[in-house]
Design a protein around this motif. Structure first.
Motif, PDB file in Angstrom:
ATOM      1  N   PHE A 178       0.835  -1.200   0.000  1.00  0.00           N
ATOM      2  CA  PHE A 178       0.000   0.000   0.000  1.00  0.00           C
ATOM      3  C   PHE A 178       0.873   1.254   0.000  1.00  0.00           C
ATOM      4  N   TYR A 321      -7.290   5.201  -3.058  1.00  0.00           N
ATOM      5  CA  TYR A 321      -6.659   4.473  -1.960  1.00  0.00           C
ATOM      6  C   TYR A 321      -7.625   4.453  -0.780  1.00  0.00           C
ATOM      7  N   VAL A 447      -7.026   0.506  -3.405  1.00  0.00           N
ATOM      8  CA  VAL A 447      -6.034  -0.140  -2.565  1.00  0.00           C
ATOM      9  C   VAL A 447      -6.489  -0.026  -1.126  1.00  0.00           C
TER      10      VAL A 447
END
Length: 466
Positions: A178, A321, A447
């Motif tokens: 990540f 994200y 993500v």
């Protein structure tokens, strides 16, 4: 009869239908007919910081006190008074040329006006233009600062800059994939100008950091800004201006384009983007060639509140994200870092965790559904409890029989857990947002992760002498 700048201002601002900037300039040209003239009109003080620039050249202007009127303002950060001139005259010498500058400040139709009128000798106005450009150039250079947009104007923040400089990826709890993806998406963008050009597409990009509050979106941004060199960081707190959010959006993107390559941070986008500004925001962020070199990073705690045309349009935010609540191994890693901090202070506090790894396991097991913000609160409240008990002992007051510090910390976990349960119950009682269904499967790329949280500190801003 000698010329009086104060009398001129009284005349203009008492007129029934005044056009102050025109009439003041005309009157000054008539009063100083043999001089060159140059006028600067700005909407806020920081756009043309004449005094601050002259100070860098060790030039101290001589104020014409009889014609100068000021207020005494207070800077909360430095705890010092400073003078704010709203009408005045000053003299100084720049590049072997004597200048007299007149300043007037007023508000009209909710707009602020700051007029600087320069008079000086010469065959043309080239020396005046040289000075004005030098002031503007200096004002636009960041000097251990970050641009912050709030209250309808851009200001420079030294506090936010310091906060960014203290950010470190080593202090951030992230899955390696990540973290690497987020860092890579930022680094490769600024290194890929030629690649974008070769493909015939505009060199711009958008990243969206989303997820519940307290899971580290802001701290991630600070770490990214810290390691990204050679680009201007621009941080937006609000779109609001006296003329509405559309004006704010226009000012923000104009500033970003003039400072590209840059990272434009839009924090809590869902709260800033009101319905009436939606179309205007879309037009500005699409920007095509005008947005060359702008990496827009937006955050939101509530993606379900963001219009689908913004959330899922690839050309606007092509990477998402998701800062979700931390998994057990990440909660343990976070706890280990904080336990290490506590042990590092043992010389002063007398508090030591003998088996930090086991304690971290116990914390991770009991904190399912906790954000990093709540985990941080656990340790901060624990240290406050230790400090309170220590101060009681020093005063001779009775303190309840001591338990092991591990037991005390676990009690603190139980107390905070009650607050988290109440928070979840309150959230469950609030009406659901039908738009929530649009979030998730249709993301271009998503993500999962969370990390150590934080919030930037932005100072109130100061004044200028003239």
């Amino acid at each position: 009869m000698s010329f009086s700048f104060t009398s001129l201002l009284e005349l203009q601002f008492n007129a029934p239908l005044p056009c102050p900037q025109l009439n003041i300039i005309k009157a000054l040209k008539a009063a100083y007919a043999k001089s060159q003239h140059l006028s600067v009109l700005s909407c806020w003080e920081g756009q043309f910081p004449l005094s601050a620039y002259l100070d860098t050249l060790n030039i101290t202007p001589s104020v014409v006190e009889a014609e100068t009127h000021r207020t005494a303002n207070y800077d909360n950060d430095t705890r010092k008074l400073y003078s704010h001139v709203f009408a005045g005259v000053t003299d100084f010498t720049y590049d072997s040329t004597d200048f007299r500058v007149f300043k007037a400040v007023w508000t009209d139709s909710r707009m602020h006006h700051n007029l600087y009128h320069l008079t000086f000798p010469g065959v043309d106005d080239s020396i005046g233009k040289k000075l004005v450009k030098a002031v503007y150039d200096w004002a636009n250079d960041l000097k251990d600062e970050i641009w912050v947009f709030e209250g309808g104007q851009w200001e420079k923040s030294k506090k936010l800059y310091k906060a960014v400089q203290s950010a470190n990826w080593d202090d951030v709890i992230l899955d390696d994939k990540f973290k690497d993806g987020l860092r890579r998406d930022t680094k490769t963008f600024f290194a890929s100008k030629e690649a974008y050009a070769s493909l015939g597409i505009t060199w711009k990009r958008g990243l969206l950091l989303l997820g519940p509050p307290g899971n580290g979106k802001t701290e991630s941004i600070k770490a990214l800004l810290h390691e990204t060199k050679g680009v201007s960081p621009l941080y937006v707190k609000s779109f609001s201006t006296r003329l509405g959010p559309e004006q704010g959006i226009r000012i923000i993107f104009d500033h970003a384009r003039s400072h590209a390559p840059c990272i434009l941070i839009l924090e809590d986008l869902d709260s800033m983007l009101v319905a009436e500004a939606r179309s205007f925001f879309l037009n500005e962020i699409d920007g095509l060639a005008d947005n060359e070199g702008i990496l827009t990073i937006a955050t939101t705690n509530h993606p379900e509140r963001i219009d689908d045309a913004i959330l899922n349009r690839p050309s606007r935010f092509d990477v998402k994200y998701n800062f979700s609540l931390p998994e057990p191994h990440l909660r343990k890693a976070f706890a280990i870092k904080w336990l290490a901090k506590v042990n590092a202070m043992s010389e002063h506090t007398g508090v030591t965790f003998e088996k930090p790894d086991e304690t971290a396991d116990a914390i991770a097991a009991k904190t399912e559904g906790w954000s990093y913000a709540f985990l941080k609160e656990l340790f901060v409240s624990f240290l406050l409890r230790m400090a309170h008990d220590s101060s009681l002992r020093q005063t001779g007051a009775e303190v309840p029989e001591e338990e092991s510090i591990e037991a005390l910390l676990m009690k603190q976990v139980d107390q905070l857990a009650k607050q988290i349960i109440k928070t979840k119950e309150d959230a469950a009682a609030s009406p659901p947002n039908a738009a929530a269904a649009s979030v998730g499967p249709r993301f271009i790329r998503s993500v999962q992760m969370g990390q150590l949280g934080g919030a930037p500190v932005v100072p109130a801003g100061g004044g200028v002498a003239f």
